[in-house]
Design a protein around this motif. Structure first.
Motif, PDB file in Angstrom:
ATOM      1  N   MET A   1       0.843  -1.183   0.000  1.00 13.27           N
ATOM      2  CA  MET A   1       0.000   0.000   0.000  1.00 13.27           C
ATOM      3  C   MET A   1       0.888   1.245   0.000  1.00 13.27           C
ATOM      4  N   LYS A   2       0.525   2.211  -0.803  1.00 10.78           N
ATOM      5  CA  LYS A   2       1.313   3.424  -0.929  1.00 10.78           C
ATOM      6  C   LYS A   2       1.024   4.378   0.222  1.00 10.78           C
ATOM      7  N   THR A   3       2.090   5.004   0.711  1.00 15.06           N
ATOM      8  CA  THR A   3       1.922   6.019   1.744  1.00 15.06           C
ATOM      9  C   THR A   3       1.445   7.315   1.096  1.00 15.06           C
ATOM     10  N   GLU A   4       1.017   8.252   1.923  1.00 16.72           N
ATOM     11  CA  GLU A   4       0.538   9.542   1.418  1.00 16.72           C
ATOM     12  C   GLU A   4       1.673  10.298   0.720  1.00 16.72           C
ATOM     13  N   ARG A   5       2.861  10.225   1.281  1.00 20.61           N
ATOM     14  CA  ARG A   5       4.008  10.904   0.677  1.00 20.61           C
ATOM     15  C   ARG A   5       4.340  10.315  -0.693  1.00 20.61           C
ATOM     16  N   GLU A   6       4.277   8.998  -0.790  1.00 15.58           N
ATOM     17  CA  GLU A   6       4.561   8.338  -2.067  1.00 15.58           C
ATOM     18  C   GLU A   6       3.503   8.711  -3.116  1.00 15.58           C
ATOM     19  N   LYS A   7       2.246   8.800  -2.701  1.00 13.31           N
ATOM     20  CA  LYS A   7       1.180   9.199  -3.630  1.00 13.31           C
ATOM     21  C   LYS A   7       1.413  10.614  -4.157  1.00 13.31           C
ATOM     22  N   LYS A   8       1.855  11.519  -3.282  1.00 17.02           N
ATOM     23  CA  LYS A   8       2.129  12.892  -3.708  1.00 17.02           C
ATOM     24  C   LYS A   8       3.284  12.937  -4.703  1.00 17.02           C
ATOM     25  N   LEU A   9       4.316  12.139  -4.450  1.00 17.37           N
ATOM     26  CA  LEU A   9       5.448  12.104  -5.365  1.00 17.37           C
ATOM     27  C   LEU A   9       5.059  11.544  -6.728  1.00 17.37           C
ATOM     28  N   ILE A  10       4.235  10.504  -6.735  1.00 17.83           N
ATOM     29  CA  ILE A  10       3.789   9.920  -8.000  1.00 17.83           C
ATOM     30  C   ILE A  10       2.890  10.911  -8.754  1.00 17.83           C
ATOM     31  N   THR A  11       2.056  11.645  -8.021  1.00 21.85           N
ATOM     32  CA  THR A  11       1.209  12.654  -8.651  1.00 21.85           C
ATOM     33  C   THR A  11       2.071  13.737  -9.299  1.00 21.85           C
ATOM     34  N   LYS A  12       3.103  14.187  -8.579  1.00 16.75           N
ATOM     35  CA  LYS A  12       4.012  15.179  -9.157  1.00 16.75           C
ATOM     36  C   LYS A  12       4.732  14.616 -10.372  1.00 16.75           C
TER      37      LYS A  12
ATOM     38  N   ALA B   1      10.465  15.340 -13.238  1.00 13.28           N
ATOM     39  CA  ALA B   1       9.574  14.185 -13.117  1.00 13.28           C
ATOM     40  C   ALA B   1      10.380  12.933 -12.793  1.00 13.28           C
ATOM     41  N   ASN B   2      11.510  12.789 -13.439  1.00 12.42           N
ATOM     42  CA  ASN B   2      12.379  11.649 -13.164  1.00 12.42           C
ATOM     43  C   ASN B   2      12.857  11.661 -11.709  1.00 12.42           C
ATOM     44  N   ARG B   3      13.168  12.846 -11.201  1.00  5.18           N
ATOM     45  CA  ARG B   3      13.600  12.968  -9.805  1.00  5.18           C
ATOM     46  C   ARG B   3      12.478  12.546  -8.848  1.00  5.18           C
TER      47      ARG B   3
ATOM     48  N   MET C   1      12.571   9.436  -6.233  1.00  3.54           N
ATOM     49  CA  MET C   1      12.320   9.628  -4.806  1.00  3.54           C
ATOM     50  C   MET C   1      11.211   8.698  -4.318  1.00  3.54           C
ATOM     51  N   ALA C   2      10.175   8.518  -5.108  1.00  6.83           N
ATOM     52  CA  ALA C   2       9.080   7.622  -4.732  1.00  6.83           C
ATOM     53  C   ALA C   2       9.578   6.180  -4.654  1.00  6.83           C
ATOM     54  N   ASP C   3      10.408   5.768  -5.602  1.00  9.77           N
ATOM     55  CA  ASP C   3      10.948   4.400  -5.578  1.00  9.77           C
ATOM     56  C   ASP C   3      11.864   4.181  -4.386  1.00  9.77           C
TER      57      ASP C   3
ATOM     58  N   LYS D   1       9.703   3.852  -1.292  1.00  6.55           N
ATOM     59  CA  LYS D   1       9.076   2.528  -1.262  1.00  6.55           C
ATOM     60  C   LYS D   1      10.072   1.469  -0.785  1.00  6.55           C
ATOM     61  N   GLU D   2      11.292   1.544  -1.305  1.00  2.00           N
ATOM     62  CA  GLU D   2      12.329   0.585  -0.903  1.00  2.00           C
ATOM     63  C   GLU D   2      12.651   0.713   0.585  1.00  2.00           C
ATOM     64  N   LEU D   3      12.757   1.936   1.069  1.00  2.00           N
ATOM     65  CA  LEU D   3      13.038   2.135   2.491  1.00  2.00           C
ATOM     66  C   LEU D   3      11.899   1.613   3.361  1.00  2.00           C
TER      67      LEU D   3
END
Length: 87
Positions: A1-12, A66-68, A72-74, A77-79
């Motif tokens: 499940m994605k965290t809120e921070r990860e969702k924001k990064l993917i949206t960006k 976008a690549n950055r 950051m999201a990946d 997720k790994e952490l």
């Protein structure tokens, strides 16, 4: 499940990537238009072509950002996975 921070990064990632692709394509079209203007001898061809280059560079910058965000999201997720495995 994605965290809120990860969702924001993917949206960006999607926003910046899509915007960058649009700017890049628009810049190429404007640059080609400036090239045609030069062929027929229209006066403002230089400024149109310069604007096309500016749009291309802006698009590449947005794609780089976008690549950055995706990286950051990946990493996030790994952490999270490593932290869950240690518990």
């Amino acid at each position: 499940m994605k965290t809120e921070r990860e969702k924001k990064l993917i949206t960006k990632y999607w926003l910046y990537g899509g915007s960058g692709a649009m700017l890049l394509g628009t810049g190429l079209a404007v640059l080609l238009h400036g090239s045609k203007m030069k062929e027929v001898g229209e006066d403002p061809w230089f400024w149109v072509s310069t604007g096309g280059f500016a749009l291309i560079m802006s698009g590449l910058s947005f794609i780089g950002d976008a690549n950055r965000f995706r990286t950051m999201a990946d990493v996030l997720k790994e952490l999270d996975q490593r932290a869950a495995a240690q518990q």
